[in-house]
Design a protein around this motif. Structure first.
Motif: not given
Length: 277
Positions: A96, A164, A166, A168, A191
């Motif tokens: 990130r 994997e 997202d 957003i 996740q």
């Protein structure tokens, strides 16, 4: 078109036969160990002379194996917790965050993969003694050594898993008022749970089975089970270790089944074979 379809079926059949032969070849040593664990002979003769469960009783009741099993579980659990606590933020930063020295950090993290484990063990042995830290022969020293060995595997699994997710969704959580830590805990962490489970199982099994590095770091009071098995093999040649190895194989399979139960089926399928599989 019929010829091509026939050729395709023949190719698939041939591929399955080859894969089956490879699987049999890989499983044959394990099957031999399992069969030898019931051997009634006092030595590892083949084929087995008869059937007995005495070696299982001996393996389960020997004090050094009991003590080694407890030490291995403690070292495996603690080193897994340490490596997940350290590896998760490192993997998140790699995926990130853009910062100088990222390539250098990745190279350092992957370093233990290219260094022989014997060299790692000897280096840690010298470091522990030279630093006067008291880590040599202690459970803390074993946990630290195992965590260093497992960190590249854990980071690699989590980097693939985080790739994997997202970003957003995480940004939306921040727009709704969540802080960086809260967004990670509430949005990202659920996740990547399958990746955490897979990484944790891999780390625990690797730590539990580690010999080459551990043998440089232990004293008799903190000998792990693989070290006790190695020392036993140096003195005795009976099927006791075959029985103990069979039990450990069953334990590993149980851990994998537990991981399959707790991981999401879709995410685990991606980890094992790709999203499009």
């Amino acid at each position: 078109m019929q010829a091509r379809a026939g050729d395709s079926k023949a190719a698939v059949l041939m591929l399955r036969m080859v894969l089956g032969a490879v699987l049999v070849f890989m499983a044959a040593p394990i099957l031999i160990v399992v069969a030898n664990s019931f051997n009634s002979s006092q030595f590892n003769v083949w084929p087995p002379a008869g059937f007995t469960l005495d070696w299982y009783h001996k393996a389960l009741t020997m004090p050094q194996f009991q003590r080694g099993f407890v030490n291995s579980v403690i070292a495996g659990v603690l080193s897994t917790l340490v490596v997940l606590a350290v590896g998760t933020p490192l993997a998140y930063a790699i995926v990130r965050i853009k910062f100088r020295g990222k390539s250098l950090l990745q190279g350092v993290l992957l370093g233990p993969l290219v260094v022989p484990r014997i060299a790692m063990g000897f280096s840690l042995f010298v470091l522990y003694l030279a630093s006067g830290s008291g880590l040599y022969g202690s459970m803390s020293g074993i946990v630290l050594g195992h965590a260093l060995l497992m960190l590249p595997f854990v980071v690699s699994v989590l980097v693939a898993n985080l790739g994997e997710v997202d970003p957003i969704v995480e940004e939306a959580a921040r727009d709704l008022g969540a802080g960086a830590v809260e967004a990670f805990v509430r949005v990202v962490l659920p996740q990547i749970r399958p990746g955490l489970i897979v990484a944790g199982l891999l780390a625990f099994i690797t730590s539990f089975d580690e010999v080459e590095t551990t043998i440089f770091l232990v004293k008799p009071v903190v000998n792990t089970l693989p070290i006790e098995m190695y020392l036993y093999l140096d003195q005795y040649q009976d099927p006791t270790l075959a029985a103990l190895s069979t039990l450990l194989i069953a334990l590993s399979m149980l851990l994998v089944l537990v991981g399959l139960m707790f991981a999401k089926r879709g995410s685990l399928r991606f980890l094992l074979g790709g999203r499009g599989a």
